[in-house]
Design a protein around this motif. Structure first.
Motif, mmCIF file in Angstrom:
data_model
loop_
_atom_site.group_PDB
_atom_site.id
_atom_site.type_symbol
_atom_site.label_atom_id
_atom_site.label_comp_id
_atom_site.label_asym_id
_atom_site.label_seq_id
_atom_site.Cartn_x
_atom_site.Cartn_y
_atom_site.Cartn_z
ATOM 1 N N ALA A 169 0.813 -1.219 0.000
ATOM 2 C CA ALA A 169 0.000 0.000 0.000
ATOM 3 C C ALA A 169 0.845 1.267 0.000
ATOM 4 C CB ALA A 169 -0.927 -0.005 1.215
ATOM 5 N N ASP A 170 2.041 1.202 0.584
ATOM 6 C CA ASP A 170 2.896 2.388 0.612
ATOM 7 C C ASP A 170 3.379 2.778 -0.776
ATOM 8 O OD1 ASP A 170 4.340 -0.054 0.652
ATOM 9 O OD2 ASP A 170 6.174 1.012 1.205
ATOM 10 N N LYS A 171 3.476 1.796 -1.669
ATOM 11 C CA LYS A 171 3.917 2.070 -3.029
ATOM 12 C C LYS A 171 2.781 2.550 -3.925
ATOM 13 C CE LYS A 171 7.554 -1.520 -3.097
ATOM 14 N NZ LYS A 171 8.739 -0.661 -3.330
ATOM 15 N N TYR A 172 1.554 2.141 -3.610
ATOM 16 C CA TYR A 172 0.420 2.405 -4.506
ATOM 17 C C TYR A 172 -0.744 3.084 -3.770
ATOM 18 C CZ TYR A 172 3.294 -0.821 -7.089
ATOM 19 O OH TYR A 172 4.365 -1.409 -7.706
ATOM 20 N N PRO A 173 -0.491 4.307 -3.287
ATOM 21 C CA PRO A 173 -1.543 5.018 -2.552
ATOM 22 C C PRO A 173 -2.780 5.303 -3.391
ATOM 23 C CG PRO A 173 0.301 6.487 -3.068
ATOM 24 C CD PRO A 173 0.754 5.099 -3.380
ATOM 25 N N ASP A 174 -2.628 5.477 -4.704
ATOM 26 C CA ASP A 174 -3.793 5.769 -5.538
ATOM 27 C C ASP A 174 -4.765 4.595 -5.593
ATOM 28 O OD1 ASP A 174 -2.853 8.255 -6.029
ATOM 29 O OD2 ASP A 174 -2.351 7.943 -8.133
ATOM 30 N N LEU A 175 -4.272 3.406 -5.339
ATOM 31 C CA LEU A 175 -5.129 2.231 -5.313
ATOM 32 C C LEU A 175 -5.567 1.881 -3.899
ATOM 33 C CD1 LEU A 175 -3.254 0.017 -7.921
ATOM 34 C CD2 LEU A 175 -5.724 0.417 -7.972
ATOM 35 N N CYS A 176 -4.774 2.289 -2.920
ATOM 36 C CA CYS A 176 -4.963 1.795 -1.553
ATOM 37 C C CYS A 176 -5.396 2.856 -0.545
ATOM 38 C CB CYS A 176 -3.680 1.119 -1.067
ATOM 39 S SG CYS A 176 -3.143 -0.239 -2.118
ATOM 40 N N THR A 177 -5.565 4.112 -0.993
ATOM 41 C CA THR A 177 -6.094 5.168 -0.137
ATOM 42 C C THR A 177 -7.240 5.848 -0.882
ATOM 43 O OG1 THR A 177 -4.500 6.790 -0.991
ATOM 44 C CG2 THR A 177 -3.857 5.549 0.982
ATOM 45 N N PRO A 178 -8.070 6.603 -0.204
ATOM 46 C CA PRO A 178 -9.251 7.193 -0.857
ATOM 47 C C PRO A 178 -8.911 8.066 -2.057
ATOM 48 C CG PRO A 178 -9.463 7.333 1.519
ATOM 49 C CD PRO A 178 -8.065 6.866 1.255
ATOM 50 N N ASP A 179 -9.655 7.862 -3.136
ATOM 51 C CA ASP A 179 -9.544 8.700 -4.332
ATOM 52 C C ASP A 179 -10.547 9.835 -4.192
ATOM 53 O OD1 ASP A 179 -9.453 9.892 -6.785
ATOM 54 O OD2 ASP A 179 -10.051 8.137 -7.945
ATOM 55 N N GLU A 180 -10.040 11.005 -3.831
ATOM 56 C CA GLU A 180 -10.931 12.135 -3.583
ATOM 57 C C GLU A 180 -11.588 12.639 -4.863
ATOM 58 O OE1 GLU A 180 -11.828 12.751 -0.687
ATOM 59 O OE2 GLU A 180 -10.295 11.514 0.303
ATOM 60 N N SER A 181 -11.046 12.268 -6.024
ATOM 61 C CA SER A 181 -11.673 12.658 -7.278
ATOM 62 C C SER A 181 -12.817 11.716 -7.647
ATOM 63 C CB SER A 181 -10.632 12.681 -8.411
ATOM 64 O OG SER A 181 -10.315 11.366 -8.835
ATOM 65 N N TYR A 182 -12.996 10.668 -6.839
ATOM 66 C CA TYR A 182 -14.088 9.734 -7.099
ATOM 67 C C TYR A 182 -14.736 9.296 -5.785
ATOM 68 C CZ TYR A 182 -16.448 7.413 -10.916
ATOM 69 O OH TYR A 182 -17.365 7.078 -11.879
ATOM 70 N N HIS A 183 -15.235 10.263 -5.059
ATOM 71 C CA HIS A 183 -16.048 10.021 -3.862
ATOM 72 C C HIS A 183 -15.298 9.286 -2.754
ATOM 73 C CE1 HIS A 183 -19.086 11.154 -6.740
ATOM 74 N NE2 HIS A 183 -18.912 10.048 -7.431
ATOM 75 N N GLY A 184 -13.970 9.390 -2.738
ATOM 76 C CA GLY A 184 -13.200 8.776 -1.669
ATOM 77 C C GLY A 184 -13.117 7.268 -1.728
ATOM 78 N N ILE A 185 -13.353 6.684 -2.887
ATOM 79 C CA ILE A 185 -13.296 5.226 -3.028
ATOM 80 C C ILE A 185 -11.868 4.731 -2.875
ATOM 81 C CG2 ILE A 185 -13.383 3.414 -4.810
ATOM 82 C CD1 ILE A 185 -16.053 4.546 -5.687
ATOM 83 N N VAL A 186 -11.698 3.634 -2.146
ATOM 84 C CA VAL A 186 -10.421 2.935 -2.057
ATOM 85 C C VAL A 186 -10.552 1.710 -2.961
ATOM 86 C CG1 VAL A 186 -8.742 1.784 -0.571
ATOM 87 C CG2 VAL A 186 -10.051 3.744 0.299
ATOM 88 N N TYR A 187 -9.950 1.779 -4.135
ATOM 89 C CA TYR A 187 -10.171 0.749 -5.155
ATOM 90 C C TYR A 187 -9.782 -0.638 -4.690
ATOM 91 C CZ TYR A 187 -10.733 4.781 -8.247
ATOM 92 O OH TYR A 187 -11.162 5.953 -8.822
ATOM 93 N N ALA A 188 -8.632 -0.763 -4.038
ATOM 94 C CA ALA A 188 -8.147 -2.080 -3.627
ATOM 95 C C ALA A 188 -9.047 -2.705 -2.562
ATOM 96 C CB ALA A 188 -6.716 -1.984 -3.113
#
Length: 428
Positions: free
Chosen positions: A232-251
């Motif tokens: 998760a530390d390497k891929y925050p865009d997949l593993c932390t909230p995406d604020e551009s898409y309603h805070g979804i955590v894709y992983a």
């Protein structure tokens, strides 16, 4: 995933019509889709339900064809793009950002090399190129703390080097990053990189998958096997909230099987918009239906032409991994037991003048920049794609002036050999 054989998947995978529905994949030639209420559409924007609202992101025709390609490659999810270049850009950019680093094989398609070394460098993404023949120690040495992906091609265009997928995957996984493999030349008919450890597979569907020079396109397939949350530390865009898409955590929401493609669709396709047209996806599916039959003939013709050229005194060298004695013959036997593709590279004695004389005499083989077509096509880089270089620069780049690339089509191999034979007769 079905239990059907690959040949059957080529014909019937991805789309399963119900009672009274079209037997062939329908072309949904519409930019938008109608809903009864704002609440219904809102669920789509929240990724709470599946469906369509704008073709720039997704389209039913595209999704049917992407599902077939995912099934062919043994992946869990896939998406179509406007070109193979777009597929590679989006596959890499989906997990890289400014400050990231990529380790890539140096033996890859020139357009992809420029994409990574020039255009992505302008985005602040660095790269270290490694030899496809590098040892594990040399590969390990190329990794940095900010490395986020490793990239290579199963069979490189046009060098025809064969990637040791297992070795590259082992090193990538030891550093906690995915291996992305461009599988355009062999297609899943002749190699399925996911079975050898690749995590993401890309394609220029323009080539063998389409197979008829009809439609430009690309595809990205996710194996569903890379554990993003474990890194998760390497891929925050997949593993932390995406604020551009309603805070979804894709992983978290879509798991290993769906996170990568969902993010690539809802974030990158939304912003970059390089979707494949539904019409092109329809053409692509027609090509896929005969892929398993065509690849056998391409390989048969490529092997026959390579063996013929190897016996000719005016030919200095031949590169084709199906030839015993070729540098990549042994690794090809491991990954490509059914053969690789129909592309053969060879160098003529006499350099530029010999190549020009040869090309002028061709009758059946057309002079084109294309490869992997039903019709045989031929190219001399020194007088076309690399025309700006002199002979010394060409030699330094590993593309000597007398080099010719021929993509063997579906014609009779005896006719192809006869055409090459008469063309060689005009070479001094």
């Amino acid at each position: 995933m079905s239990d059907y054989k690959l040949n059957t998947i080529c014909v019937q995978g991805g789309y399963h019509p119900g009672n009274g529905e079209p037997r062939q994949i329908p072309i949904v030639q519409s930019t938008t889709f109608k809903y009864d209420t704002s609440e219904d559409m809102g669920k789509l924007f929240d990724l709470e339900t599946s469906g369509y609202f704008y073709t720039r992101l997704q389209n039913p025709t595209n999704d049917y064809v992407a599902a077939k390609i995912a099934e062919l490659e043994g992946g869990t999810a896939a998406m179509l793009t406007s070109s193979g270049q777009a597929a590679n850009l989006m596959a890499l950019f989906n997990i890289c950002e400014c400050g990231s680093h990529i380790v890539a094989s140096s033996s890859i398609y020139g357009g992809t090399f420029n994409l990574i070394s020039v255009t992505m460098a302008k985005m602040g993404i660095g790269v270290t190129f490694v030899s496809p023949d590098a040892t594990e120690e040399e590969l390990n040495a190329a990794f940095q703390e900010n490395t986020r992906a490793m990239f290579g091609e199963t069979i490189a265009n046009p060098a025809l080097t064969v990637l040791d997928i297992e070795k590259f995957a082992k090193v990538a996984h030891a550093h906690g990053v995915p291996l992305i493999v461009d599988n355009t030349f062999p297609t899943p008919v002749n190699c399925r990189p996911i079975e050898w450890g690749a995590d993401i597979v890309t394609h220029s569907t323009t080539k063998y998958m389409d197979g008829h020079g009809t439609a430009v396109g690309g595809a990205i397939v996710d194996s569903g096997k890379f554990d993003w949350m474990a890194h998760a530390d390497k891929y925050p865009d997949l593993c932390t909230p995406d604020e551009s898409y309603h805070g979804i955590v894709y992983a978290e929401k879509f798991g290993m099987a769906g996170a990568f493609i969902t993010k690539c669709t809802s974030q990158l396709m939304r912003d970059l918009g390089c979707i494949q047209s539904p019409q092109n996806a329809f053409y692509l599916n027609l090509g896929l239906e005969s892929l398993h039959v065509r690849m056998q003939r391409h390989v048969e013709n490529g092997q026959a032409v390579a063996e013929f050229l190897q016996s000719q005194p005016k030919v200095k060298s031949v590169s084709y991994p199906g030839l015993p004695g070729d540098k990549y013959y042994e690794v090809a036997q491991k990954y490509l037991p059914k053969g690789g593709c129909g592309v053969v590279s060879f160098e003529l004695y006499g350099g530029r003048a010999a190549a020009e004389a040869f090309m002028k005499r061709l009758k059946l083989a057309a002079i084109e920049t294309h490869v992997a077509d039903a019709r045989t096509c031929c190219l001399n880089p020194a007088t076309s794609t690399h025309r700006q270089m002199n002979d010394e620069q060409l030699a330094a780049a590993g593309v000597p002036a007398g080099l010719i690339r021929i993509s063997c089509g579906l014609e009779d191999k005896e006719d192809l050999i006869a055409d090459l034979k008469q063309a060689l007769e005009g070479v001094e």
